[in-house]
Design a protein around this motif. Structure first.
Motif, PDB file in Angstrom:
ATOM      1  N   HIS A  47       0.950  -1.053  -0.045  1.00 21.63           N
ATOM      2  CA  HIS A  47       0.010   0.049   0.148  1.00 21.63           C
ATOM      3  C   HIS A  47       0.870   1.317   0.121  1.00 21.63           C
ATOM      4  O   HIS A  47       1.672   1.517   0.855  1.00 21.63           O
ATOM      5  CB  HIS A  47      -0.894   0.041   1.095  1.00 21.63           C
ATOM      6  CG  HIS A  47      -1.963   1.311   1.127  1.00 21.63           C
ATOM      7  ND1 HIS A  47      -2.183   1.865   2.408  1.00 21.63           N
ATOM      8  CD2 HIS A  47      -2.396   1.900   0.233  1.00 21.63           C
ATOM      9  CE1 HIS A  47      -2.795   2.713   2.366  1.00 21.63           C
ATOM     10  NE2 HIS A  47      -3.213   3.076   0.951  1.00 21.63           N
ATOM     11  N   ALA A  48       0.821   2.084  -0.962  1.00 23.17           N
ATOM     12  CA  ALA A  48       1.602   3.147  -1.204  1.00 23.17           C
ATOM     13  C   ALA A  48       0.987   4.538  -1.061  1.00 23.17           C
ATOM     14  O   ALA A  48      -0.289   4.522  -1.517  1.00 23.17           O
ATOM     15  CB  ALA A  48       2.316   3.304  -2.504  1.00 23.17           C
ATOM     16  N   LEU A  49       1.128   5.387  -0.012  1.00 24.39           N
ATOM     17  CA  LEU A  49       0.347   6.255   0.430  1.00 24.39           C
ATOM     18  C   LEU A  49       1.387   7.468  -0.087  1.00 24.39           C
ATOM     19  O   LEU A  49       2.188   7.840   0.738  1.00 24.39           O
ATOM     20  CB  LEU A  49       0.199   6.308   1.893  1.00 24.39           C
ATOM     21  CG  LEU A  49      -0.829   7.556   2.425  1.00 24.39           C
ATOM     22  CD1 LEU A  49      -2.338   7.104   1.707  1.00 24.39           C
ATOM     23  CD2 LEU A  49      -0.885   7.687   3.883  1.00 24.39           C
ATOM     24  N   PHE A  50       0.787   8.314  -1.141  1.00 27.16           N
ATOM     25  CA  PHE A  50       1.391   9.522  -1.479  1.00 27.16           C
ATOM     26  C   PHE A  50       1.007  10.958  -0.495  1.00 27.16           C
ATOM     27  O   PHE A  50      -0.188  10.934  -0.225  1.00 27.16           O
ATOM     28  CB  PHE A  50       1.206   9.818  -3.046  1.00 27.16           C
ATOM     29  CG  PHE A  50       1.471   8.772  -3.977  1.00 27.16           C
ATOM     30  CD1 PHE A  50       0.871   7.568  -4.057  1.00 27.16           C
ATOM     31  CD2 PHE A  50       2.725   8.907  -4.564  1.00 27.16           C
ATOM     32  CE1 PHE A  50       1.206   6.930  -5.003  1.00 27.16           C
ATOM     33  CE2 PHE A  50       3.048   8.308  -5.510  1.00 27.16           C
ATOM     34  CZ  PHE A  50       2.388   6.621  -5.736  1.00 27.16           C
ATOM     35  N   VAL A  51       2.146  11.368   0.018  1.00 22.29           N
ATOM     36  CA  VAL A  51       1.880  12.473   0.990  1.00 22.29           C
ATOM     37  C   VAL A  51       2.105  13.771   0.417  1.00 22.29           C
ATOM     38  O   VAL A  51       3.351  13.783   0.136  1.00 22.29           O
ATOM     39  CB  VAL A  51       2.716  12.183   2.281  1.00 22.29           C
ATOM     40  CG1 VAL A  51       2.022  13.334   3.216  1.00 22.29           C
ATOM     41  CG2 VAL A  51       2.410  10.757   2.898  1.00 22.29           C
ATOM     42  N   GLU A  52       1.231  14.774   0.145  1.00 21.58           N
ATOM     43  CA  GLU A  52       1.741  16.016  -0.681  1.00 21.58           C
ATOM     44  C   GLU A  52       1.159  17.193   0.503  1.00 21.58           C
ATOM     45  O   GLU A  52       0.124  16.938   0.962  1.00 21.58           O
ATOM     46  CB  GLU A  52       1.088  15.829  -1.883  1.00 21.58           C
ATOM     47  CG  GLU A  52       1.842  14.963  -2.905  1.00 21.58           C
ATOM     48  CD  GLU A  52       0.991  14.780  -4.001  1.00 21.58           C
ATOM     49  OE1 GLU A  52       1.676  15.187  -4.976  1.00 21.58           O
ATOM     50  OE2 GLU A  52      -0.238  14.305  -4.048  1.00 21.58           O
TER      51      GLU A  52
END
Lengths: 207, 174
Positions: free
Chosen positions: B143-148
């Motif tokens: 599970h990849a969670l992109f944090v921007e």
């Protein structure tokens, strides 16, 4: 080096990476939410809202009230269309010059993307009167901007230039710039020196 | 030239490192899944195992097509590190949980139009491991969670985007 310390390296990288530039956020957003019950209030005074679906011109359309006047919209993952209906009165009755779902936005929105559509027809009225109908639209996504309106601050808005030219019984050209905010839709509109700003909104039925 | 490269890699291989590749599918979820179809994912990893623990330096590439929008592509190049711990450890197999972070260079393209950017990513995953001699097989879920985040004046906006991945991989150590 113990494993626990090694595992800190990627976490350090994450911290150094800073804030990113929201590209993934934009990729996952709906820039034109047509959800029943939604309402947008603009200044100068204008109220848009989304009603329920209706079948018009052979398509199941979403009814959007623009200043309480109904418009009919279609939305798919690749485009947003609006019913354009032009009529003329001849001999005491109404004749249709143009009736089509014209392209408003091609999706997904990407800076630099453009789209165009041309409608051309010749309509003969009462056997003798001929009217050439020409309706073209050309649009381009020009930028991503953050902006503030009386409704608040909106991040990652797509700025879109839209040009329309209509030649029929009456002719006109229109050039406008729209700013669409993720999850909100239209937040600013500039046309002919006038600017319309979003004052208040809710997406979906009012809580 | 190849012989020279092999010689340079030799000390690392002898130190217990393994090198492998993986192939899988990227599964967009949430808002990303509305506009994007699932796509192929390819990767390579340099790993070091010690007991139940393992650290990896890895690279992944994923390409997602638009739903019904054929010319549209979202491409991700992801470079980062992961730490894995075998919750269940047997001589020939194990169940591993992983956590890590990476930096992802992303691009969106639609015909000639193109946007590029980057985002830090947090990863959580789990996998089934099978060891056979110097070979290590893995079937994993990530599970990849992109944090921007974005700031304008006093207002800050934090955004999270999820991307699931399913992969099989093999690594070889000498």
């Amino acid at each position: 080096m113990p494993a626990s310390r090694l595992s800190l390296i990627p976490l350090l990288l994450l911290g150094l990476a800073g804030c990113g530039d929201m590209l993934m956020h934009r990729a996952g957003q709906d820039y034109f939410p047509l959800i029943s019950g939604s309402c947008w209030t603009f200044e100068p005074a204008r109220v848009d809202s989304v009603g329920s679906d209706s079948t018009v011109a052979g398509r199941r359309a979403i009814v959007v009230y623009r200043d309480f006047a109904p418009e009919f919209w279609l939305k798919t993952t690749t485009e947003v269309r609006r019913l354009i209906r032009r009529t003329v009165i001849r001999g005491g009755s109404e004749h249709v010059l143009e009736e089509q779902y014209g392209l408003e936005y091609a999706l997904p929105l990407v800076v630099g993307a453009s789209w165009a559509e041309l409608f051309r027809d010749t309509v003969v009225l009462l056997g003798t009167d001929t009217i050439a109908v020409f309706d073209s639209v050309w649009a381009r996504v020009v930028a991503v901007e953050d902006l503030t309106t009386p409704a608040g601050s909106f991040f990652q808005c797509y700025q879109i230039h839209i040009n329309r030219e209509v030649r029929a019984e009456t002719s006109f050209t229109e050039s406008r710039t729209e700013w669409l905010s993720p999850g909100v839709g239209l937040v600013r509109l500039a046309s002919g020196g006038d600017t319309t700003l979003l004052l208040d909104y809710h997406i979906g039925p009012r809580p | 030239m190849l012989g020279m490269s092999s010689l340079l890699l030799l000390p690392f291989v002898l130190a217990g490192l393994d090198l492998g590749g993986r192939i899988g599918v990227a599964l967009p979820s949430g808002g990303l899944g509305v506009q994007h179809a699932s796509g192929v994912r390819l990767g390579a990893a340099l790993g070091l195992s010690f007991g139940r623990s393992r650290v990896e330096l890895d690279y992944d590439f994923a390409e997602l097509a638009g739903r019904d929008a054929e010319p549209y592509r979202l491409r991700l190049h992801d470079l980062g590190g992961r730490y894995g711990f075998e919750l269940l450890h047997r001589p020939s197999w194990g169940i591993e949980a992983t956590a890590g972070a990476s930096l992802s260079a992303a691009s969106r393209s639609l015909r000639a139009a193109r946007e590029t950017g980057y985002a830090p990513v947090g990863h959580l995953g789990a996998g089934f491991i099978h060891r056979q001699g110097p070979t290590r097989f893995c079937l994993g879920l990530d599970h990849a969670l992109f944090v921007e985040n974005r700031s304008s004046g006093a207002t800050t906006r934090l955004a999270f985007t999820s991307l699931l991945g399913l992969h099989i991989g093999v690594a070889y150590a000498r």
